[in-house]
Design an enzyme around this catalytic site. Structure first.
Site, PDB file in Angstrom:
ATOM      1  CD  GLN A  37      -2.995   0.964   0.116  1.00 15.49           C
ATOM      2  OE1 GLN A  37      -3.246  -0.143  -0.361  1.00 15.49           O
ATOM      3  NE2 GLN A  37      -3.587   2.071  -0.307  1.00 15.49           N
ATOM      4  CB  VAL A  76      -4.342   6.808  -2.523  1.00 15.71           C
ATOM      5  CG1 VAL A  76      -3.487   5.586  -2.188  1.00 15.71           C
ATOM      6  CG2 VAL A  76      -4.472   6.981  -4.033  1.00 15.71           C
ATOM      7  CB  ALA A  77      -6.389   3.966   2.106  1.00 20.01           C
ATOM      8  CB  SER A 112      -5.316   0.103   2.630  1.00 21.23           C
ATOM      9  OG  SER A 112      -5.932  -0.689   1.636  1.00 21.23           O
ATOM     10  CG  HIS A 133      -7.181  -3.588  -0.780  1.00 25.94           C
ATOM     11  ND1 HIS A 133      -7.777  -4.555  -1.559  1.00 25.94           N
ATOM     12  CD2 HIS A 133      -7.675  -2.397  -1.226  1.00 25.94           C
ATOM     13  CE1 HIS A 133      -8.576  -3.988  -2.443  1.00 25.94           C
ATOM     14  NE2 HIS A 133      -8.538  -2.674  -2.261  1.00 25.94           N
ATOM     15  CG  ASP A 171     -10.064  -2.909  -5.588  1.00 23.79           C
ATOM     16  OD1 ASP A 171     -10.831  -2.652  -4.641  1.00 23.79           O
ATOM     17  OD2 ASP A 171      -8.966  -2.338  -5.754  1.00 23.79           O
ATOM     18  CD  GLU A 207     -12.047   3.026  -3.551  1.00 25.48           C
ATOM     19  OE1 GLU A 207     -12.101   1.820  -3.217  1.00 25.48           O
ATOM     20  OE2 GLU A 207     -11.066   3.753  -3.323  1.00 25.48           O
ATOM     21  CG  HIS A 233     -13.231  -1.308  -1.807  1.00 27.51           C
ATOM     22  ND1 HIS A 233     -11.866  -1.223  -1.692  1.00 27.51           N
ATOM     23  CD2 HIS A 233     -13.668  -1.770  -0.614  1.00 27.51           C
ATOM     24  CE1 HIS A 233     -11.490  -1.615  -0.483  1.00 27.51           C
ATOM     25  NE2 HIS A 233     -12.583  -1.946   0.190  1.00 27.51           N
TER      26      HIS A 233
END
Length: 375
Positions: A264, A284-285, A290, A292, A299, A343, A346
């Site tokens: 990330q 953007v995280a 994030s 993720h 995604d 998003e 996501h």
């Protein structure tokens, strides 16, 4: 055969025995009576200690007239019992809390009503209540604390945010509990334990070393030959969802899944170099913030369309993802809560029960967390 002589006690010893017997009978009678009184009270849920104190304060008839009452039981168990507050104890809802009676006494002394005390006790633990007691009396408690997930410690922030924004009480409590009255990435809370309902956002982060449980490689059939990893339960749920979509003639694919802290950070720096800080802040995280990194976020794309939000797959996933334990994590209409721009691609695995609740009540994971998890 000799006759055995009978032993005849002297009169004074006979009298002593008689008196002793009478005394023992009296004590036995008192004990039996006392135990009956104790048992009468215990039938109504009073403890041995509370029952004993009730009897010796001559309050048995009063207590029996009230019936089972956990606050009264706590009062008679406590060294802080104050007879002047007896009627008040009986009307205040019990909360399992250290120093309950001591704190109730203080709140009564300050001048709070029974309803006020109920609100105070149910919106914080003993430590929060003790902190609240130190302030001047608050006039309008129900302004925020009629909301069951409001927090006692946040009272000043509720007032400040309400004055600043003019928003309604529900909105204020939700936003403050999510720390949305604070700048993003400041005074953030570190999430240490992996769970399917974990909340990661701009105010709750994961340590650089955090790694989710049960990471598995995703079959490239579902990733367009890219090598991705994610939590095993989430992966299996996606496969079930993708197979169901396939039966409807639709093709789902994973375009991104688990990303480590360093992954990330690399993405963050790449976009910063390309588009600048403002773009990164908005889209953007930061590394550690994030979803993720949880291994629970995907995604999702369509094999038949380059723009997922324009595809039939997108509409299908919006309508069906909850059946497999997924939620659309960042809808456009809730950008003010998630603090992430829309998003469409996501989706986050949270489990079927939570996903169904979020879908049916049209809420975000943030709202679910505040209302049902962050107690």
């Amino acid at each position: 055969m000799k006759k055995i002589k009978s032993i005849k006690l002297k009169d004074k010893y006979v009298n002593i025995l008689k008196i002793t017997g009478v005394i023992l009978c009296i004590f036995l009678g008192i004990f039996i009576f006392f135990r009956k009184q104790i048992n009468d009270l215990k039938k109504y849920g009073y403890s041995e200690k509370a029952s004993y104190n009730i009897l010796f304060s001559f309050k048995k008839d009063y207590i029996l007239s009230k019936g089972e009452n956990k606050t009264l039981n706590a009062a008679f168990e406590s060294k802080d019992y104050n007879e002047n507050n007896l009627d008040r104890y009986a009307k205040i809802n019990y909360v399992k809390q250290d120093n309950l009676i001591k704190n109730i006494n203080k709140l009564i002394k300050i001048g709070y009503s029974n309803d006020d005390i109920d609100l105070i006790l149910t919106h914080g633990d003993a430590t929060a209540v003790e902190r609240f007691i130190k302030r001047d009396k608050v006039k309008y408690l129900d302004e925020f604390f009629s909301i069951d997930y409001a927090k006692l410690d946040n009272y000043d922030r509720y007032v400040a945010y309400s004055d600043e924004t003019g928003e309604n009480d529900d909105y204020v409590v939700l936003y403050v509990n999510l720390n949305l009255d604070e700048d993003a990435y400041t005074d953030s809370f570190k999430v240490k334990n992996f769970s399917y309902d974990m909340l990661i956002n701009k105010h709750r982060y994961l340590d650089k070393k955090f790694k989710p449980k049960n990471l598995v490689k995703i079959d490239t059939k579902y990733t367009n030959d890219n090598e991705f990893y994610a939590n095993k339960v989430a992966v299996n749920a996606f496969i079930d969802m993708a197979n169901a979509a396939s039966k409807d003639g639709l093709d789902l694919v994973i375009n991104s899944a688990y990303r480590s802290f360093d992954d990330q950070l690399e993405i963050e720096n790449t976009y910063r170099n390309l588009y600048g800080d403002d773009y990164v802040t908005k889209y953007v995280a930061k590394a550690g913030y994030s979803e993720h990194q949880t291994g629970l976020a995907f995604d999702i794309g369509s094999k038949s369309s380059r723009i997922f939000s324009n595809s039939k797959e997108y509409k299908w996933v919006l309508d069906n993802a909850y059946k497999y334990g997924f939620i659309h994590r960042f809808p456009k209409k809730y950008e003010n809560i998630t603090q992430i721009s829309n998003e469409p691609w996501h989706f986050r695995y949270v489990g079927k029960k939570i996903a169904k609740k979020i879908y049916e009540e049209d809420m975000t994971l943030e709202e679910y967390f505040v209302k049902f998890l962050d107690k």
